[in-house]
Write an enzyme that holds these catalytic residues in place. Structure first.
Site, PDB file in Angstrom:
ATOM      1  N   GLY A  50     -26.575  50.186  15.052  1.00  0.00           N
ATOM      2  CA  GLY A  50     -27.583  50.602  16.020  1.00  0.00           C
ATOM      3  C   GLY A  50     -27.030  50.752  17.427  1.00  0.00           C
ATOM      4  O   GLY A  50     -27.404  51.678  18.156  1.00  0.00           O
ATOM      5  N   THR A  51     -26.145  49.859  17.825  1.00  0.00           N
ATOM      6  CA  THR A  51     -25.618  49.916  19.192  1.00  0.00           C
ATOM      7  C   THR A  51     -24.868  51.224  19.423  1.00  0.00           C
ATOM      8  O   THR A  51     -25.086  51.915  20.425  1.00  0.00           O
ATOM      9  CB  THR A  51     -24.685  48.710  19.451  1.00  0.00           C
ATOM     10  OG1 THR A  51     -25.421  47.511  19.188  1.00  0.00           O
ATOM     11  CG2 THR A  51     -24.177  48.699  20.875  1.00  0.00           C
ATOM     12  N   ASN A 128     -37.803  44.547  18.928  1.00  0.00           N
ATOM     13  CA  ASN A 128     -37.038  43.595  18.121  1.00  0.00           C
ATOM     14  C   ASN A 128     -37.494  42.155  18.306  1.00  0.00           C
ATOM     15  O   ASN A 128     -37.211  41.301  17.476  1.00  0.00           O
ATOM     16  CB  ASN A 128     -35.546  43.707  18.450  1.00  0.00           C
ATOM     17  CG  ASN A 128     -35.275  43.738  19.932  1.00  0.00           C
ATOM     18  OD1 ASN A 128     -35.730  44.646  20.624  1.00  0.00           O
ATOM     19  ND2 ASN A 128     -34.563  42.757  20.434  1.00  0.00           N
ATOM     20  N   GLN A 156     -35.497  48.537  14.224  1.00  0.00           N
ATOM     21  CA  GLN A 156     -36.368  47.508  13.657  1.00  0.00           C
ATOM     22  C   GLN A 156     -37.413  48.063  12.694  1.00  0.00           C
ATOM     23  O   GLN A 156     -37.860  47.364  11.803  1.00  0.00           O
ATOM     24  CB  GLN A 156     -37.070  46.732  14.785  1.00  0.00           C
ATOM     25  CG  GLN A 156     -36.141  45.801  15.537  1.00  0.00           C
ATOM     26  CD  GLN A 156     -35.708  44.590  14.722  1.00  0.00           C
ATOM     27  OE1 GLN A 156     -36.375  44.197  13.771  1.00  0.00           O
ATOM     28  NE2 GLN A 156     -34.586  44.008  15.086  1.00  0.00           N
ATOM     29  N   SER A 176     -30.198  51.145  11.549  1.00  0.00           N
ATOM     30  CA  SER A 176     -29.069  50.242  11.312  1.00  0.00           C
ATOM     31  C   SER A 176     -29.244  49.587   9.946  1.00  0.00           C
ATOM     32  O   SER A 176     -30.342  49.128   9.613  1.00  0.00           O
ATOM     33  CB  SER A 176     -29.030  49.182  12.415  1.00  0.00           C
ATOM     34  OG  SER A 176     -27.993  48.269  12.178  1.00  0.00           O
ATOM     35  N   HIS A 178     -28.189  46.734   8.611  1.00  0.00           N
ATOM     36  CA  HIS A 178     -28.446  45.298   8.395  1.00  0.00           C
ATOM     37  C   HIS A 178     -29.891  44.911   8.674  1.00  0.00           C
ATOM     38  O   HIS A 178     -30.311  43.813   8.331  1.00  0.00           O
ATOM     39  CB  HIS A 178     -27.449  44.426   9.164  1.00  0.00           C
ATOM     40  CG  HIS A 178     -27.582  44.377  10.655  1.00  0.00           C
ATOM     41  ND1 HIS A 178     -28.053  43.276  11.306  1.00  0.00           N
ATOM     42  CD2 HIS A 178     -27.285  45.272  11.607  1.00  0.00           C
ATOM     43  CE1 HIS A 178     -28.034  43.498  12.615  1.00  0.00           C
ATOM     44  NE2 HIS A 178     -27.564  44.707  12.822  1.00  0.00           N
ATOM     45  N   THR A 214     -12.475  58.018  10.725  1.00  0.00           N
ATOM     46  CA  THR A 214     -12.619  57.941   9.263  1.00  0.00           C
ATOM     47  C   THR A 214     -13.846  57.115   8.912  1.00  0.00           C
ATOM     48  O   THR A 214     -14.091  56.066   9.497  1.00  0.00           O
ATOM     49  CB  THR A 214     -11.345  57.316   8.646  1.00  0.00           C
ATOM     50  OG1 THR A 214     -10.254  58.162   8.992  1.00  0.00           O
ATOM     51  CG2 THR A 214     -11.454  57.202   7.139  1.00  0.00           C
ATOM     52  N   CYS A 302     -29.689  38.719  19.317  1.00  0.00           N
ATOM     53  CA  CYS A 302     -28.360  39.095  19.795  1.00  0.00           C
ATOM     54  C   CYS A 302     -27.987  38.288  21.033  1.00  0.00           C
ATOM     55  O   CYS A 302     -26.838  38.233  21.414  1.00  0.00           O
ATOM     56  CB  CYS A 302     -28.320  40.586  20.114  1.00  0.00           C
ATOM     57  SG  CYS A 302     -29.079  41.586  18.852  1.00  0.00           S
TER      58      CYS A 302
HETATM   59  N1  PLP Z   1     -31.786  48.171  18.565  1.00  0.00           N
HETATM   60  C1  PLP Z   1     -32.604  47.211  18.123  1.00  0.00           C
HETATM   61  C2  PLP Z   1     -34.077  47.379  18.330  1.00  0.00           C
HETATM   62  C3  PLP Z   1     -32.103  46.086  17.472  1.00  0.00           C
HETATM   63  O1  PLP Z   1     -32.940  45.129  17.051  1.00  0.00           O
HETATM   64  C4  PLP Z   1     -30.705  45.975  17.294  1.00  0.00           C
HETATM   65  C5  PLP Z   1     -30.122  44.792  16.620  1.00  0.00           C
HETATM   66  O2  PLP Z   1     -30.743  43.835  16.345  1.00  0.00           O
HETATM   67  C6  PLP Z   1     -29.886  47.017  17.767  1.00  0.00           C
HETATM   68  C7  PLP Z   1     -30.456  48.094  18.394  1.00  0.00           C
HETATM   69  C8  PLP Z   1     -28.402  46.968  17.578  1.00  0.00           C
HETATM   70  O3  PLP Z   1     -28.082  47.268  16.254  1.00  0.00           O
HETATM   71  P1  PLP Z   1     -26.674  46.828  15.633  1.00  0.00           P
HETATM   72  O4  PLP Z   1     -26.690  45.343  15.541  1.00  0.00           O
HETATM   73  O5  PLP Z   1     -26.619  47.501  14.303  1.00  0.00           O
HETATM   74  O6  PLP Z   1     -25.615  47.330  16.561  1.00  0.00           O
END
Ligand code: PLP
Length: 392
Positions: A50-51, A128, A156, A176, A178, A214, A302
């Site tokens: 996600g980041t 989140n 989310q 994302s 996970h 890759t 996070c």
């Molecule tokens: N955006 C939201 C709303 C999230 O909750 C998160 C991670 O918890 C992210 C972005 C970042 O995703 P990633 O951990 O896959 O980089």
């Protein structure tokens, strides 16, 4: 994923037969992700999560539209990944406007009035910390009328509630793996056909020239399978989660009548409960629950460890004294009703214990290890923060 590690070792860009087998696995995953959000497979760009997806969308769109303006609007409750991308833009001289949210955690779509020079708006699908859903479709409509691109961080929401890329009307959508029970370190940006995008990594034409490097084959295959399972089980699973959340919230109320459920009443994800137990500081409660084998987050996962009140709750106008007592309880794919009941029972002891820490400085959970099966490792890991011997 396991066959990928053992058996699909080739580079998907290689022309030999093994490479083409790997390529087929990547393209299958692309179809699975596209199907989850009702997009075209060629709109899916695989990322490291996600980041990266948020950075690619925000920086990629902003840089591509630089000639039209250097202003971006984001909601006040976005994830750090979005704030981080905006910091990069701010360093480059861009202006970043923050759209306020109400006490329910939602942006008011009717009040969205972008300043001149705004080229992009970023509004998350679901928060989140609180799970509160944003009026993305309405804001996107207004943005489109003003010729502004729209990014939506759906990390989310994807896989938990129905999500339609086209009817949302956004240009960029981020997911994302996970957050859908898939592997960590894999995700995707869904980018509308024709939407401008300046790549962050320029490589050898990977992902249609939109993301060099890759491909992370096991991660991508895991993301694809997670997306397919989430799509398959979406309706039943979101109903199941909503019932468990209701059970959990009723239990929370029974434990503490003064508990504050953040975002209650707003449309929310079915799996997220964000609650303050006034007087029980969130880091103390986290430790008291951890000692009983329950893992919760204080503020954003996070950023766990910080005692500062969550900016999301502060943006909702939650008083500091209440905000520093917030914990997030997440219900997952494997969570059962019995586990929810166990959490409620644990809260019954942990809330008073955490409240006592505030006045005495001791967590006071003697005997917890015997009654809840807490491992020595958990107690050791948490004891430095509680002081030596704080967790029996
Ligand atoms: N955006 C939201 C709303 C999230 O909750 C998160 C991670 O918890 C992210 C972005 C970042 O995703 P990633 O951990 O896959 O980089």
């Amino acid at each position: 994923m396991q066959p990928c590690l053992a058996d699909l070792y080739a580079n998907p860009s290689s022309l030999h037969r093994e490479g083409q087998r790997a390529r087929a696995a990547v393209e299958r995953a692309r179809e699975q992700v596209a199907a989850l959000v009702h997009a075209h497979p060629d709109e899916v760009v695989f990322t490291s999560g996600g980041t990266e997806g948020d950075h690619l969308a925000i920086l990629g769109a902003a840089w591509a539209r630089r000639a039209a303006g250097t202003r971006i609007a984001i909601s006040a409750v976005e994830h750090h990944a979005v704030h981080g991308a905006c910091e990069v833009l701010a360093d480059q001289g861009w202006s970043v406007d923050h759209l306020p949210v109400g006490s329910d955690g939602r942006v008011e779509a009717g009040a969205f009035a972008p300043a001149d020079g705004t080229v992009l708006v970023s509004l998350m699908f679901a928060n989140n910390e609180t799970g509160v859903l944003q009026p993305v479709e309405q804001v996107a409509r207004r943005a489109r009328e003003a010729g502004i691109l729209v990014h939506c961080d759906a990390v989310q929401g994807a896989g938990k509630v129905a999500l339609d890329f086209r009817s949302l009307g956004v240009d960029y959508l981020v997911v994302s793996a996970h957050k859908m029970s898939g592997p960590k370190g894999a995700g995707a940006l869904i980018t509308r056909r024709g939407a401008p995008l300046s790549p962050l990594f320029r490589g050898s034409g990977h992902e249609g020239g939109r993301r060099g490097g890759t491909e992370n084959l096991p991660g991508i295959v895991g993301l694809g399978v997670a997306a397919e399972w989430a799509a398959r089980d979406l309706v039943a699973e979101s109903e199941r989660l909503a019932a468990l959340r209701q059970r959990l919230e009723a239990g929370v109320r029974a434990v503490a009548a003064d508990a504050v459920l953040h975002g209650e009443g707003a449309p929310r994800l079915p799996n997220t409960v964000n609650v303050s137990f006034p007087g029980a500081r969130s880091d103390h409660l986290l430790m008291a629950l951890d000692a009983r084998g329950i893992a919760v987050s204080a503020g954003a996962a996070c950023a766990s460890g910080a005692v500062e009140p969550s900016p999301v709750l502060r943006a909702m106008g939650v008083p500091r004294a209440i905000a520093i007592c917030a914990v997030r309880l997440s219900i997952g794919r494997t969570t059962t009703a019995a586990e929810v009941d166990a959490v409620i029972e644990a809260l019954r002891e942990a809330v008073p214990a955490a409240t006592r820490v505030g006045s005495t400085g001791a967590v006071g959970v003697a005997g917890a290890a015997a009654t809840t099966g807490v491992t020595a490792a958990a107690a050791t890991a948490t004891s430095p923060r509680g002081g030596p011997g704080a967790l029996a």
